[in-house]
Design a protein around this motif. Structure first.
Motif, mmCIF file in Angstrom:
data_model
loop_
_atom_site.group_PDB
_atom_site.id
_atom_site.type_symbol
_atom_site.label_atom_id
_atom_site.label_comp_id
_atom_site.label_asym_id
_atom_site.label_seq_id
_atom_site.Cartn_x
_atom_site.Cartn_y
_atom_site.Cartn_z
ATOM 1 N N LEU A 1 0.847 -1.102 0.117
ATOM 2 C CA LEU A 1 -0.166 0.057 -0.014
ATOM 3 C C LEU A 1 0.821 1.235 0.140
ATOM 4 O O LEU A 1 0.479 2.307 -0.668
ATOM 5 N N VAL A 2 2.051 1.264 0.491
ATOM 6 C CA VAL A 2 2.857 2.305 0.570
ATOM 7 C C VAL A 2 3.261 2.592 -0.859
ATOM 8 O O VAL A 2 3.490 3.632 -1.224
ATOM 9 N N GLY B 1 9.007 2.933 5.955
ATOM 10 C CA GLY B 1 9.137 4.228 6.497
ATOM 11 C C GLY B 1 10.175 5.019 5.202
ATOM 12 O O GLY B 1 9.799 5.911 4.752
ATOM 13 N N ALA B 2 11.327 4.325 4.651
ATOM 14 C CA ALA B 2 11.978 5.014 3.754
ATOM 15 C C ALA B 2 11.328 4.908 2.458
ATOM 16 O O ALA B 2 11.360 6.025 1.621
ATOM 17 N N ALA B 3 10.461 3.915 2.007
ATOM 18 C CA ALA B 3 9.485 4.041 0.837
ATOM 19 C C ALA B 3 8.507 5.280 1.035
ATOM 20 O O ALA B 3 8.292 5.802 0.008
ATOM 21 N N PHE B 4 7.909 5.431 2.057
ATOM 22 C CA PHE B 4 7.111 6.643 2.381
ATOM 23 C C PHE B 4 8.076 7.713 2.386
ATOM 24 O O PHE B 4 7.304 8.846 1.438
ATOM 25 N N ILE C 1 18.738 8.928 -1.085
ATOM 26 C CA ILE C 1 19.067 8.456 0.235
ATOM 27 C C ILE C 1 17.960 7.359 0.742
ATOM 28 O O ILE C 1 18.175 6.382 0.856
ATOM 29 N N ALA C 2 16.808 7.770 0.493
ATOM 30 C CA ALA C 2 15.507 7.003 1.020
ATOM 31 C C ALA C 2 15.364 5.684 -0.045
ATOM 32 O O ALA C 2 15.281 4.574 0.531
ATOM 33 N N TYR C 3 15.669 5.831 -1.407
ATOM 34 C CA TYR C 3 15.720 4.753 -2.081
ATOM 35 C C TYR C 3 16.778 3.781 -1.896
ATOM 36 O O TYR C 3 16.656 2.466 -1.849
ATOM 37 N N LEU C 4 17.872 4.288 -1.775
ATOM 38 C CA LEU C 4 19.108 3.392 -1.297
ATOM 39 C C LEU C 4 18.981 2.872 0.014
ATOM 40 O O LEU C 4 19.307 1.620 0.194
#
Length: 402
Positions: free
Chosen positions: A27-28, A89-92, A117-120
């Motif tokens: 869902l995220v 959390g990173a995906a959000f 950074i969130a993607y990595l």
């Protein structure tokens, strides 16, 4: 007394089903798909459409890693559960930074770098858990090392450098990172583990359903706040019908046939079907659904009279290409999906795709609502033809095939 808390990872059983935590994670990701649709709709140019496609591909590539991981260790047990929540959390954060992934907004952190950074982080969490899962599996450990050494290492450098540039340089570097990542994964070997074919097929089927649901949400958002009228009602029903027909094209027979083929396959052939049919061929399906959602959203805004549009306005350029091209891409991907697993070429679907492309000039001259109606009519004709023409094999696949 309560039993001990499970901290170790648990292997996936052959008859496993998708866990609720995996659905929560999905869902995220689909919220991020919605942000991609909004990103593409904000500036309807070819360059921006390419940016949106690139972002979507990066989201897909981060998601597919967890589809493979969830087929090796149970996502809702032990340390894997914690990792899934951290990755969510990173995906959000990825989703929230999509609007400024290519154009940093004033104030706050530098958007493109936060996005990377969130993607990595999502990718590294996946790699870490896979590494832990392969502790007692030498074959899987070799595969993880070989994949990580060539894939994530090179892609990470290209992504970070790209985030620190702007314009064409950023687009080219991020595109190069993605092409390298996908290419290396394709050639990095077939020593992955796939414990449950049914779990794997179900996971990808569910992401298709959720993406189709996102397209319906986009239609609703497109007319939110507008007074209800016959045009909005008809347009909404046509958009819902298109989504339903795309669902039928996937789930009625195609998904079952490929899942059965993966069940019967063994060794490297099973890994190849999983990788090529699901990891690779499902991406153009998702991209087609997102593009169709963009086009449908524009049609509904036209027929609803938003931003000065009227019912007689035609759909031109990127919105029309997204609407028809998205469905064409989806149909071609379905043909490739089934062909790789079974060797069967679905000629009616290729013909329907060709008809839609031939109708583009006419659709560009017709009112937007009529263009959507023609698209729906072609899909309906395709589904009715297949149900009648292939009635007996369809019944065997759905009800009589082991």
């Amino acid at each position: 007394m309560p039993g001990p808390v499970r901290t170790r990872m648990m292997p996936v059983a052959e008859d496993a089903s998708v866990t609720q935590l995996e659905l929560f994670f999905d869902l995220v990701i689909v919220f991020a798909f919605t942000m991609v649709t909004d990103f593409a709709a904000h500036e309807t140019t070819a360059v921006n459409l390419l940016r949106a496609l690139l972002i979507l591909a990066m989201l897909w590539w981060s998601w597919i890693g967890y589809s493979w991981l969830g087929n090796v260790v149970k996502a809702d047990e032990g340390i894997a559960r914690v990792a899934m929540f951290v990755a969510m959390g990173a995906a959000f954060i990825i989703a929230l930074t999509i609007p400024e992934s290519f154009h940093d907004l004033p104030g706050g952190w530098y958007g493109p770098l936060v996005f990377v950074i969130a993607y990595l982080a999502v990718r590294l969490i996946h790699l870490t858990v896979f590494w832990m899962a392969s502790t007692e599996d030498a074959q899987l450990r070799r595969q993880v090392i070989r994949w990580a050494a060539g894939s994530l290492s090179v892609a990470s450098v290209l992504l970070v450098v790209g985030a620190l540039t702007t314009g064409t340089a950023q687009l080219v570097l991020w595109l190069a990172a993605l092409v390298w990542d996908m290419g290396w994964t394709f050639f990095a070997g077939n020593e992955w583990r796939l414990y449950s074919a049914s779990h794997f097929a179900e996971r990808y089927g569910l992401i298709v359903i959720i993406a189709l649901g996102e397209s319906i949400v986009s239609i609703g958002v497109g007319v939110a706040g507008l007074p209800i009228s016959w045009a909005i009602t008809v347009g909404s029903m046509l958009g819902l019908a298109v989504a339903g027909l795309l669902w039928w094209a996937y789930f009625d027979v195609a998904a079952l046939v490929v899942e059965h083929a993966m069940h019967r396959a063994g060794g490297e052939r099973r890994i190849q079907i999983a990788r090529n049919c699901y990891t690779f061929w499902h991406f153009p399906m998702i991209a087609g659904i997102v593009a169709m959602a963009l086009g449908s959203k524009k049609v509904l805004s036209y027929v609803g009279g938003a931003q000065g549009h009227s019912l007689s306005d035609q759909l031109h350029g990127i919105p029309l290409f997204a609407l028809y091209g998205g469905v064409v891409t989806y149909l071609i991907a379905l043909v490739g999906f089934r062909h790789y697993a079974t060797g069967t070429v679905l000629a009616p679907r290729l013909l329907a795709a060709a008809v839609l492309l031939a109708l583009l000039p006419l659709a560009s001259m017709a009112p937007a609502l009529a263009a959507l109606g023609m698209l729906c009519a072609v899909l309906l004709a395709l589904i009715v033809f297949e149900v009648v023409r292939y009635a007996q094999p369809r019944d065997l696949i759905r009800h009589g095939l082991d």
